[in-house]
Design a protein around this motif. Sequence first.
Motif, mmCIF file in Angstrom:
data_model
loop_
_atom_site.group_PDB
_atom_site.id
_atom_site.type_symbol
_atom_site.label_atom_id
_atom_site.label_comp_id
_atom_site.label_asym_id
_atom_site.label_seq_id
_atom_site.Cartn_x
_atom_site.Cartn_y
_atom_site.Cartn_z
ATOM 1 N N LEU A 183 -38.068 6.436 -13.391
ATOM 2 C CA LEU A 183 -38.218 7.131 -12.118
ATOM 3 C C LEU A 183 -39.328 8.168 -12.233
ATOM 4 C CD1 LEU A 183 -34.420 7.641 -11.353
ATOM 5 C CD2 LEU A 183 -35.946 5.920 -10.352
ATOM 6 N N THR A 184 -40.338 8.047 -11.358
ATOM 7 C CA THR A 184 -41.499 8.937 -11.414
ATOM 8 C C THR A 184 -41.666 9.697 -10.101
ATOM 9 O OG1 THR A 184 -43.025 7.233 -10.604
ATOM 10 C CG2 THR A 184 -42.681 7.350 -12.982
ATOM 11 N N MET A 185 -42.454 10.764 -10.174
ATOM 12 C CA MET A 185 -42.783 11.582 -8.996
ATOM 13 C C MET A 185 -41.515 12.090 -8.311
ATOM 14 S SD MET A 185 -45.988 9.447 -7.454
ATOM 15 C CE MET A 185 -47.273 8.796 -8.557
ATOM 16 N N TYR A 186 -40.532 12.449 -9.104
ATOM 17 C CA TYR A 186 -39.247 12.906 -8.583
ATOM 18 C C TYR A 186 -39.350 14.360 -8.128
ATOM 19 C CZ TYR A 186 -34.269 14.025 -8.386
ATOM 20 O OH TYR A 186 -33.022 14.424 -7.971
ATOM 21 N N ASP A 187 -38.838 14.626 -6.943
ATOM 22 C CA ASP A 187 -38.817 15.983 -6.398
ATOM 23 C C ASP A 187 -37.379 16.300 -5.999
ATOM 24 O OD1 ASP A 187 -39.051 18.363 -5.040
ATOM 25 O OD2 ASP A 187 -40.744 17.737 -3.802
ATOM 26 N N ALA A 188 -36.760 17.160 -6.760
ATOM 27 C CA ALA A 188 -35.344 17.463 -6.548
ATOM 28 C C ALA A 188 -35.082 18.102 -5.181
ATOM 29 C CB ALA A 188 -34.838 18.383 -7.656
ATOM 30 N N ARG A 189 -36.130 18.669 -4.559
ATOM 31 C CA ARG A 189 -35.968 19.310 -3.246
ATOM 32 C C ARG A 189 -35.996 18.286 -2.114
ATOM 33 N NH1 ARG A 189 -41.160 22.912 -3.894
ATOM 34 N NH2 ARG A 189 -41.814 20.792 -4.453
ATOM 35 N N ASN A 190 -36.364 17.053 -2.459
ATOM 36 C CA ASN A 190 -36.549 16.005 -1.463
ATOM 37 C C ASN A 190 -35.341 15.065 -1.470
ATOM 38 O OD1 ASN A 190 -37.348 13.619 -0.117
ATOM 39 N ND2 ASN A 190 -39.509 14.024 -0.569
ATOM 40 N N ASN A 191 -34.667 14.971 -0.346
ATOM 41 C CA ASN A 191 -33.494 14.109 -0.261
ATOM 42 C C ASN A 191 -33.819 12.653 -0.535
ATOM 43 O OD1 ASN A 191 -31.778 16.227 0.357
ATOM 44 N ND2 ASN A 191 -32.001 15.982 2.578
ATOM 45 N N LEU A 192 -35.032 12.229 -0.162
ATOM 46 C CA LEU A 192 -35.429 10.844 -0.371
ATOM 47 C C LEU A 192 -35.528 10.529 -1.859
ATOM 48 C CD1 LEU A 192 -36.240 8.154 0.847
ATOM 49 C CD2 LEU A 192 -38.603 8.990 0.984
ATOM 50 N N SER A 193 -36.082 11.457 -2.648
ATOM 51 C CA SER A 193 -36.162 11.258 -4.093
ATOM 52 C C SER A 193 -34.775 11.060 -4.683
ATOM 53 C CB SER A 193 -36.832 12.468 -4.765
ATOM 54 O OG SER A 193 -38.229 12.435 -4.617
ATOM 55 N N THR A 194 -33.849 11.898 -4.250
ATOM 56 C CA THR A 194 -32.474 11.801 -4.740
ATOM 57 C C THR A 194 -31.846 10.469 -4.360
ATOM 58 O OG1 THR A 194 -32.259 14.203 -4.538
ATOM 59 C CG2 THR A 194 -30.234 12.938 -4.734
ATOM 60 N N GLN A 195 -32.134 10.020 -3.134
ATOM 61 C CA GLN A 195 -31.558 8.762 -2.664
ATOM 62 C C GLN A 195 -32.125 7.569 -3.429
ATOM 63 O OE1 GLN A 195 -31.840 8.145 1.590
ATOM 64 N NE2 GLN A 195 -31.567 5.916 1.372
ATOM 65 N N VAL A 196 -33.454 7.558 -3.648
ATOM 66 C CA VAL A 196 -34.080 6.459 -4.391
ATOM 67 C C VAL A 196 -33.538 6.406 -5.814
ATOM 68 C CG1 VAL A 196 -36.243 5.585 -5.360
ATOM 69 C CG2 VAL A 196 -36.177 6.398 -2.999
ATOM 70 N N ALA A 197 -33.410 7.562 -6.441
ATOM 71 C CA ALA A 197 -32.867 7.617 -7.799
ATOM 72 C C ALA A 197 -31.443 7.090 -7.840
ATOM 73 C CB ALA A 197 -32.929 9.052 -8.323
ATOM 74 N N ARG A 198 -30.641 7.477 -6.859
ATOM 75 C CA ARG A 198 -29.251 7.026 -6.800
ATOM 76 C C ARG A 198 -29.183 5.514 -6.577
ATOM 77 N NH1 ARG A 198 -27.616 10.284 -3.133
ATOM 78 N NH2 ARG A 198 -27.911 8.876 -1.360
ATOM 79 N N ASP A 199 -30.006 5.014 -5.660
ATOM 80 C CA ASP A 199 -30.013 3.576 -5.374
ATOM 81 C C ASP A 199 -30.468 2.769 -6.587
ATOM 82 O OD1 ASP A 199 -29.165 4.152 -2.838
ATOM 83 O OD2 ASP A 199 -31.099 3.791 -1.870
ATOM 84 N N ALA A 200 -31.475 3.270 -7.289
ATOM 85 C CA ALA A 200 -31.977 2.560 -8.470
ATOM 86 C C ALA A 200 -30.892 2.460 -9.532
ATOM 87 C CB ALA A 200 -33.208 3.271 -9.029
ATOM 88 N N ARG A 201 -30.190 3.557 -9.760
ATOM 89 C CA ARG A 201 -29.125 3.541 -10.778
ATOM 90 C C ARG A 201 -27.947 2.670 -10.341
ATOM 91 N NH1 ARG A 201 -30.630 7.032 -14.629
ATOM 92 N NH2 ARG A 201 -31.960 8.800 -14.040
ATOM 93 N N GLN A 202 -27.741 2.576 -9.040
ATOM 94 C CA GLN A 202 -26.650 1.735 -8.531
ATOM 95 C C GLN A 202 -26.989 0.250 -8.675
ATOM 96 O OE1 GLN A 202 -25.393 2.710 -4.541
ATOM 97 N NE2 GLN A 202 -24.351 0.754 -4.256
#
Length: 258
Positions: A183-202
């Motif tokens: 996971l690259t270009m992750y921004d913890a302040r951005n809800n979309l980053s959190t969602q993409v990370a969660r979806d990828a791990r799922q």
Amino acid sequence: MARVIAVANQKGGVGKTTSAVNLAASLAAAECSTLLIDLDPQANATSSLGYPPGEVKHGVYEALIGPAEISGLILNTSLEFLKLVPASGELVGAELELTSLPGRERRLAERIKGLGDQARVILIDTPPSLGLLTLNALVAADSVLVPLQCEYLALEGLASLMQTIERVRAELNPGLQLEGLLLTMYDARNNLSTQVARDARQHFPDSVFRTVIPRNVRLSEAPSHGKPALLYDINSKGALSYLQLAQELLERMQHGNT
């Protein structure tokens, strides 16, 4: 023998070259002998390690298309344990020239055999496409590391790459594995980053690296100075994240998880 890892994603702007360069440098910082092969005609990995465009006269093109031994193309870098096989300007035409050559998908694999034990890890930076250069990397590799940008449509583009990996495994390289999704270009302040990370791990519960690469100005600035991030600003979040990634990869290799 070296572990050969292709860093690949047909989508541009996902941090592919940044990951190849900084992972290679971080492995070298851990005193793991590493060779980075720049297979991207843009030659950004080459310039990121201190060899500006036009300065490289001979590169991986000469091994792919011509008779040159890849061992004779290896350059030193600022890190003792990191070597580079650079990309030169001629690589731009390699896709077209490869189409008429026998065993066109296996050219790089055949050349890498001659490297022997010159490195513990060989990383291959690939173009942002699924053409013959990327195919050569996938056929030559033991595994594929896929940088995944934490932005909209990231997972959608991943499907075609996974299909390509499956086809290569079925037809050309049965031992090819998925090293992992990064996971690259992750921004913890951005809800979309959190969602993409969660979806990828799922969707890929056993394949996503624990380490996440944040958006970081120092990572963007370092290539213009011809340095990996750890030589530009070792205390930056970007540099520290790739050092962590290198340790995670080495742990996987040690425990035989890949």
